[in-house]
Design a protein around this motif. Structure first.
Motif, PDB file in Angstrom:
ATOM      1  N   GLY A  53     -41.472 -23.415  48.454  1.00 26.00           N
ATOM      2  CA  GLY A  53     -41.547 -23.552  49.913  1.00 26.00           C
ATOM      3  C   GLY A  53     -42.904 -23.116  50.427  1.00 26.00           C
ATOM      4  O   GLY A  53     -43.595 -22.320  49.806  1.00 26.00           O
ATOM      5  N   SER A 107     -43.933 -19.479  50.825  1.00 27.44           N
ATOM      6  CA  SER A 107     -43.681 -18.589  49.687  1.00 27.44           C
ATOM      7  C   SER A 107     -44.930 -18.188  48.912  1.00 27.44           C
ATOM      8  O   SER A 107     -44.846 -17.334  48.030  1.00 27.44           O
ATOM      9  CB  SER A 107     -42.678 -19.240  48.733  1.00 27.44           C
ATOM     10  OG  SER A 107     -43.315 -20.279  48.036  1.00 27.44           O
ATOM     11  N   ASN A 123     -32.503 -18.364  46.785  1.00 22.35           N
ATOM     12  CA  ASN A 123     -33.588 -18.687  47.713  1.00 22.35           C
ATOM     13  C   ASN A 123     -34.508 -17.469  47.892  1.00 22.35           C
ATOM     14  O   ASN A 123     -34.249 -16.396  47.342  1.00 22.35           O
ATOM     15  CB  ASN A 123     -33.029 -19.142  49.066  1.00 22.35           C
ATOM     16  CG  ASN A 123     -32.166 -18.066  49.711  1.00 22.35           C
ATOM     17  OD1 ASN A 123     -32.567 -16.903  49.794  1.00 22.35           O
ATOM     18  ND2 ASN A 123     -30.980 -18.450  50.160  1.00 22.35           N
ATOM     19  N   GLU A 152     -33.038 -14.188  49.216  1.00 23.89           N
ATOM     20  CA  GLU A 152     -32.181 -13.535  48.209  1.00 23.89           C
ATOM     21  C   GLU A 152     -33.028 -12.880  47.107  1.00 23.89           C
ATOM     22  O   GLU A 152     -32.693 -11.813  46.602  1.00 23.89           O
ATOM     23  CB  GLU A 152     -31.213 -14.547  47.599  1.00 23.89           C
ATOM     24  CG  GLU A 152     -30.059 -14.892  48.538  1.00 23.89           C
ATOM     25  CD  GLU A 152     -29.183 -16.037  48.026  1.00 23.89           C
ATOM     26  OE1 GLU A 152     -28.353 -16.502  48.811  1.00 23.89           O
ATOM     27  OE2 GLU A 152     -29.350 -16.465  46.856  1.00 23.89           O
TER      28      GLU A 152
END
Ligand SMILES: [Fe+2]
Ligand SMILES: [Fe+2]
Length: 196
Positions: A75, A78, A130, A133
């Motif tokens: 993503g 990230s 994800n 998490e």
């Protein structure tokens, strides 16, 4: 005949007794096979090695989890997080090696056998799906390590200052890691920095 140099002080009230240099020299020559473990080692060497095998497993699991997260995080937002995960993986590896060295110094063989690592480890590998998490899992693992290492520092106390100081050094880094993960969690969840 020259008098031995004395380092002994009056045991008095506040100063611990210091052994004179001749006794220190003589004692060091006994049991050379013991390496760093001398007669003044006050802990239980085998118990220390067993504890450190568990710390080693904890650090190995942390290396694996951060390494996995550093490549699996995806993503647009990230990239910074991935870099942070990778940096932590490197630092966990340094911990892993320091603990392994200490086990060797105490006469043990560091257990790097993949079999059983998870059951020997205090922290968990996790199964984050994800980014949030992943950050949460790392924060939890760091908090486990922080609690565990604080307890070990108290346990070793003056019985094994070498092991205690090593774990103290690791603890400081784990606290930084926990703080880093907390900051990332706040940034990515958009929650305020301070509650209440
Ligand atoms: Fe660590
Ligand atoms: Fe850590």
């Amino acid at each position: 005949m020259a008098q031995p140099e004395q380092t002994t002080r009056d045991p008095g009230v506040d100063k611990p007794f210091l052994t004179d240099v001749l006794t220190l020299r003589a004692r060091a020559r006994e049991n050379l096979n013991g390496g760093a473990v001398t007669s003044t080692y006050r802990g239980d060497v085998q118990k220390t090695i067993d504890i450190l095998q568990s710390v080693l497993a904890t650090e190995i699991v942390c290396v694996l989890r951060y390494s996995m997260h550093s490549v699996a995080a995806a993503g647009i937002s990230s990239e910074g997080v991935k870099a942070e995960f990778a940096e932590h993986a490197d630092e966990e590896r340094a911990h892993m090696m320091a603990v392994a060295e200490r086990i060797t110094q105490l006469g043990g063989t560091p257990n790097f056998n993949p079999e059983g690592i998870l059951s020997r480890s205090a922290s968990e590998y996790g199964k984050a799906g994800n980014l949030i998490e992943m950050i949460e899992e790392n924060l939890i693992a760091e908090r486990i390590a922080v609690d565990h290492y604080r307890e070990l520092i108290r346990y070793f106390g003056d019985d094994d200052p070498g092991t205690r100081i090593m774990i103290e050094g690791i603890l400081v880094v784990e606290e930084e890691h926990a703080d880093d993960m907390h900051d990332l969690l706040v940034a990515h969840q958009g929650k305020p920095m301070l509650e209440g």
